[in-house]
Design a protein around this motif. Structure first.
Motif, PDB file in Angstrom:
ATOM      1  N   GLU A  24      -3.973  13.097  61.394  1.00 43.64           N
ATOM      2  CA  GLU A  24      -3.164  13.752  60.512  1.00 43.64           C
ATOM      3  C   GLU A  24      -2.100  14.563  61.198  1.00 43.64           C
ATOM      4  O   GLU A  24      -2.840  15.310  62.418  1.00 43.64           O
ATOM      5  CB  GLU A  24      -3.843  14.802  59.417  1.00 43.64           C
ATOM      6  CG  GLU A  24      -4.817  13.848  58.641  1.00 43.64           C
ATOM      7  CD  GLU A  24      -3.927  13.261  57.514  1.00 43.64           C
ATOM      8  OE1 GLU A  24      -2.839  13.302  57.270  1.00 43.64           O
ATOM      9  OE2 GLU A  24      -4.562  12.812  56.603  1.00 43.64           O
ATOM     10  N   LEU A  29      -3.542   8.475  52.307  1.00 49.27           N
ATOM     11  CA  LEU A  29      -2.391   7.728  51.873  1.00 49.27           C
ATOM     12  C   LEU A  29      -1.495   8.696  50.773  1.00 49.27           C
ATOM     13  O   LEU A  29      -2.150   9.537  50.432  1.00 49.27           O
ATOM     14  CB  LEU A  29      -2.892   6.579  50.821  1.00 49.27           C
ATOM     15  CG  LEU A  29      -3.471   5.370  51.790  1.00 49.27           C
ATOM     16  CD1 LEU A  29      -3.696   4.193  50.751  1.00 49.27           C
ATOM     17  CD2 LEU A  29      -2.505   4.853  52.703  1.00 49.27           C
ATOM     18  N   ASP A  30      -0.441   8.449  50.469  1.00 54.07           N
ATOM     19  CA  ASP A  30       0.425   9.239  49.697  1.00 54.07           C
ATOM     20  C   ASP A  30       0.433   8.471  48.418  1.00 54.07           C
ATOM     21  O   ASP A  30       1.419   7.880  47.967  1.00 54.07           O
ATOM     22  CB  ASP A  30       1.894   9.325  50.348  1.00 54.07           C
ATOM     23  CG  ASP A  30       2.786  10.226  49.552  1.00 54.07           C
ATOM     24  OD1 ASP A  30       2.702  10.672  48.305  1.00 54.07           O
ATOM     25  OD2 ASP A  30       3.895  10.344  50.109  1.00 54.07           O
ATOM     26  N   LEU A  38       1.046   9.712  45.555  1.00 53.01           N
ATOM     27  CA  LEU A  38       2.247  10.309  44.609  1.00 53.01           C
ATOM     28  C   LEU A  38       3.502   9.158  44.716  1.00 53.01           C
ATOM     29  O   LEU A  38       4.211   9.066  43.817  1.00 53.01           O
ATOM     30  CB  LEU A  38       2.806  11.654  44.695  1.00 53.01           C
ATOM     31  CG  LEU A  38       1.665  12.626  44.516  1.00 53.01           C
ATOM     32  CD1 LEU A  38       2.201  13.878  44.733  1.00 53.01           C
ATOM     33  CD2 LEU A  38       1.364  12.671  42.720  1.00 53.01           C
ATOM     34  N   ALA A  39       3.554   8.720  46.022  1.00 55.26           N
ATOM     35  CA  ALA A  39       4.522   7.931  46.375  1.00 55.26           C
ATOM     36  C   ALA A  39       4.305   6.430  46.127  1.00 55.26           C
ATOM     37  O   ALA A  39       4.901   5.541  46.569  1.00 55.26           O
ATOM     38  CB  ALA A  39       5.048   8.001  47.684  1.00 55.26           C
ATOM     39  N   GLU A  60       1.909   4.721  47.213  1.00 58.76           N
ATOM     40  CA  GLU A  60       1.165   3.871  48.688  1.00 58.76           C
ATOM     41  C   GLU A  60       0.022   3.397  48.148  1.00 58.76           C
ATOM     42  O   GLU A  60      -0.896   4.167  47.916  1.00 58.76           O
ATOM     43  CB  GLU A  60       1.362   5.079  49.522  1.00 58.76           C
ATOM     44  CG  GLU A  60       1.135   4.233  50.808  1.00 58.76           C
ATOM     45  CD  GLU A  60       1.290   5.250  52.147  1.00 58.76           C
ATOM     46  OE1 GLU A  60       1.752   4.747  53.031  1.00 58.76           O
ATOM     47  OE2 GLU A  60       0.955   6.353  51.813  1.00 58.76           O
ATOM     48  N   ARG A  77      -1.363   1.485  54.071  1.00 58.38           N
ATOM     49  CA  ARG A  77      -0.724   1.731  55.185  1.00 58.38           C
ATOM     50  C   ARG A  77      -1.125   1.279  56.413  1.00 58.38           C
ATOM     51  O   ARG A  77      -2.493   1.347  56.817  1.00 58.38           O
ATOM     52  CB  ARG A  77      -0.342   3.249  55.503  1.00 58.38           C
ATOM     53  CG  ARG A  77       0.680   3.747  56.683  1.00 58.38           C
ATOM     54  CD  ARG A  77       0.599   5.153  56.770  1.00 58.38           C
ATOM     55  NE  ARG A  77       0.831   6.004  55.319  1.00 58.38           N
ATOM     56  CZ  ARG A  77       0.259   7.283  55.411  1.00 58.38           C
ATOM     57  NH1 ARG A  77      -0.206   7.890  56.615  1.00 58.38           N
ATOM     58  NH2 ARG A  77       0.148   7.980  54.267  1.00 58.38           N
ATOM     59  N   SER A  91       4.135   1.200  55.278  1.00 54.84           N
ATOM     60  CA  SER A  91       3.734   1.731  54.252  1.00 54.84           C
ATOM     61  C   SER A  91       3.974   0.434  53.223  1.00 54.84           C
ATOM     62  O   SER A  91       5.009   0.062  52.938  1.00 54.84           O
ATOM     63  CB  SER A  91       4.565   2.877  53.684  1.00 54.84           C
ATOM     64  OG  SER A  91       3.823   3.799  53.074  1.00 54.84           O
ATOM     65  N   THR A 121       3.875  -0.045  49.021  1.00 55.98           N
ATOM     66  CA  THR A 121       3.938   0.772  47.836  1.00 55.98           C
ATOM     67  C   THR A 121       4.219  -0.267  46.787  1.00 55.98           C
ATOM     68  O   THR A 121       4.662  -1.380  46.834  1.00 55.98           O
ATOM     69  CB  THR A 121       5.187   1.587  47.998  1.00 55.98           C
ATOM     70  OG1 THR A 121       6.304   0.941  47.980  1.00 55.98           O
ATOM     71  CG2 THR A 121       5.061   2.723  48.866  1.00 55.98           C
TER      72      THR A 121
END
Length: 369
Positions: free
Chosen positions: A73, A332-333, A335-336, A338, A341, A354, A356
């Motif tokens: 991160e 992982l994102d 909200l997007a 995803e 990754r 990524s 998605t």
């Protein structure tokens, strides 16, 4: 469906349902999101050359015996500090994180000793002395693999030999019967009950190390003995292998240990001579294939129930790969949208890619697609 034929029709519908990943997209990150300031490399060894824990990304560098490390991160948009772990005098052939401890890393090389390191959080040189050294093995160690469900258990592969170690007591728990030729990969079943291997003699072997040293099952996997790899798809017996067929085309095959006489499904890619590095996300069943020195990622959905390997997306990257790794789920994102990754190790950067899946689009009248 009404009437007697309904259940058969329903079964057929379920069997050929559209993949939930048919709209999935794979996108390499913008250059600002690349992890730079590294010197990535891939020795001749058959590993993936980059691994992650929930805290670290570790990768082979162009200095023999030295692994590079960066935090997984990023802190507040800061440039990530690159640390070095000097672990062996020769090339690091393979390395693996403990699933129970994000700071515990096993490494191996031609030195014949497996080392287990406790990574520290600070400084350019992360840890100067290993927590534990296992061995000597008597021959060059090519692979290390922590057990997925038993803390402190580690498998190591050295040419034709496989040992299972108790790391804490620095003792081998068992040594498996020697393979017919050079070992090419090792894989624990996700529940840890069985250990699978692929070998230059073209055979896949399944061992129950607690029951005894002899393989309990084996089958010829691919037409060629060139670099093959093995992965488990689940704990009920589904396996996936990658390798080359008789005419040197690259292929992936789906197997079931409950009917271990031939593959259930297969896909042939192309005639490149470079061996595939497979990555599998067990939770969603997505398989990513990439080869060292190439710039294309192939992605398939693994469907053991059908059985099928269904193509999802191809993605071309800007640079050639030294290796690939999966990012742990918490990073992982969501909200997007995803779902996965992948990190690609290149000469001078780690490039995130990524995957998605767009949310369902509502049509007029409020109907989902």
């Amino acid at each position: 469906g009404g009437g007697g034929g309904g259940s058969g029709a329903r079964r057929r519908m379920k069997r050929f349902r559209a993949s939930k990943f048919r709209l999935a997209e794979a996108r390499p990150a913008r250059k600002e999101a690349w992890i730079r300031g590294i010197r990535g490399s891939s020795p001749a060894a058959s590993g993936n050359h980059i691994k992650t824990s929930r805290r670290w990304i570790v990768f082979n560098t162009d200095s023999a015996g030295v692994l590079g490390m960066v935090p997984l991160e990023c802190q507040d948009g800061d440039k990530r500090p690159v640390s070095e772990l000097r672990c062996h005098s020769g090339v690091v052939a393979d390395f693996d994180f403990s699933p129970f401890d994000d700071q515990l890393l096993a490494t191996c090389s031609a030195e014949e000793v497996v080392k287990v390191w406790r990574l520290l959080d600070s400084g350019p040189d992360v840890s100067s002395s290993p927590k534990v050294a296992l061995g000597p093995e008597g021959s060059q160690v090519g692979m290390v693999l922590f057990h997925p469900t038993a803390d402190g258990i580690l498998a190591s592969g050295a040419q034709k030999a496989v040992k299972v170690w108790d790391v804490e007591h620095q003792q081998p728990l068992t040594e498996l019967e020697p393979h017919g030729d050079l070992l090419q990969s090792l894989a624990w079943r996700p529940d840890g009950a069985l250990l699978g291997s692929s070998c230059k003699d073209k055979m896949l072997r399944i061992f129950d190390p607690r029951a005894g040293p002899t393989a309990c099952q084996s089958v010829q996997a691919h037409g060629s003995g060139r670099d093959s790899r093995l992965l488990w798809v689940n704990s009920t017996g589904s396996l996936l292998s990658t390798g080359f067929n008789e005419v040197r085309e690259r292929e992936a095959r789906l197997w079931d240990t409950r009917a271990f006489h031939g593959s259930l499904a297969s896909v042939t890619l192309d005639a490149s001579p470079r061996p595939l590095m497979p990555l599998l996300d067990l939770d969603i069943g997505l398989l990513v294939l990439m080869a060292k020195g190439e710039d294309v990622l192939f992605c398939y959905e693994v469907l053991p129930g059908q059985p099928a390997l269904s193509e999802v997306a191809q993605c071309r990257t800007e640079s050639k790969a030294h290796g690939i790794a999966l990012v742990p789920k918490p990073a992982l994102d969501v909200l997007a949208c995803e779902v996965m990754r992948v990190l690609q190790l290149t000469d001078n950067a780690v490039v995130p890619i990524s995957y998605t899946v767009p949310r369902k689009v509502k049509a007029w009248g409020g109907q989902g697609e």
